[in-house]
Design a protein around this motif. Structure first.
Motif, PDB file in Angstrom:
ATOM      1  N   ALA A  63       0.833  -1.203   0.000  1.00 55.03           N
ATOM      2  CA  ALA A  63       0.000   0.000   0.000  1.00 55.03           C
ATOM      3  C   ALA A  63       0.872   1.259   0.000  1.00 55.03           C
ATOM      4  O   ALA A  63       0.540   2.249  -0.662  1.00 55.03           O
ATOM      5  N   ALA A  64       1.993   1.222   0.707  1.00 55.41           N
ATOM      6  CA  ALA A  64       2.909   2.363   0.724  1.00 55.41           C
ATOM      7  C   ALA A  64       3.511   2.593  -0.664  1.00 55.41           C
ATOM      8  O   ALA A  64       3.601   3.735  -1.124  1.00 55.41           O
ATOM      9  N   LEU A  65       3.902   1.524  -1.336  1.00 57.79           N
ATOM     10  CA  LEU A  65       4.462   1.655  -2.684  1.00 57.79           C
ATOM     11  C   LEU A  65       3.458   2.273  -3.637  1.00 57.79           C
ATOM     12  O   LEU A  65       3.804   3.136  -4.456  1.00 57.79           O
ATOM     13  N   ASP A  66       2.218   1.825  -3.562  1.00 55.43           N
ATOM     14  CA  ASP A  66       1.180   2.381  -4.437  1.00 55.43           C
ATOM     15  C   ASP A  66       0.998   3.876  -4.196  1.00 55.43           C
ATOM     16  O   ASP A  66       0.857   4.651  -5.150  1.00 55.43           O
ATOM     17  N   LEU A  67       1.032   4.286  -2.934  1.00 57.17           N
ATOM     18  CA  LEU A  67       0.896   5.703  -2.611  1.00 57.17           C
ATOM     19  C   LEU A  67       2.108   6.497  -3.093  1.00 57.17           C
ATOM     20  O   LEU A  67       1.953   7.572  -3.681  1.00 57.17           O
TER      21      LEU A  67
END
Length: 136
Positions: A63-67
């Protein structure tokens, strides 16, 4: 009055926190895509705080990578290049070789660009070469 979900005795705090963090990162990414990055600017400090927590919670990395991918390059444009550098380094670390080459290459290219922006020329060249190799 807001109704809170019943406590689940079988879920430990670490698992609960990881789920909540992942949910918050996903919500921010969706809102970012809907409303655009400028709407997020007043809340950038909170976004950085959540991303820093994601560095310590392995289950939140995706989720952090997507953000990070959705938000780049806005933090640099808003004068937060130094803080954003840490997030791009985190993204590259979370995308080892087996990842899709284009995603890893893009993360490396973004990092190389930021190194160039911050006048770290040797790192920019080395990371740019790594991006080129990952893209092939």
């Amino acid at each position: 009055m807001v109704s809170l979900p019943a406590a689940q005795p079988d879920v430990d705090w670490g698992t609960y926190f990881a789920r909540r963090l992942t949910t918050r990162l996903e919500q921010i990414t969706r809102r970012l895509k809907r409303q655009g990055a400028p709407a997020l600017r007043p809340h950038l400090g909170s976004v950085f705080a959540l991303l820093e927590e994601a560095h310590r919670i392995p289950g939140a990395a995706t989720a952090a990578l997507d953000l990070i991918e959705a938000l780049h390059p806005w933090p640099v444009r808003w004068g937060q290049a130094d803080r954003w550098l840490g997030e791009l380094k985190f993204a590259v670390q979370q995308l080892p070789e087996p990842q899709p080459a284009s995603r890893r290459a893009r993360a490396l290219a973004d990092l190389a660009d930021l190194y160039l922006h911050t006048r770290q020329i040797d790192l920019a060249v080395a990371t740019g070469r790594a991006a080129q190799a990952a893209a092939q």
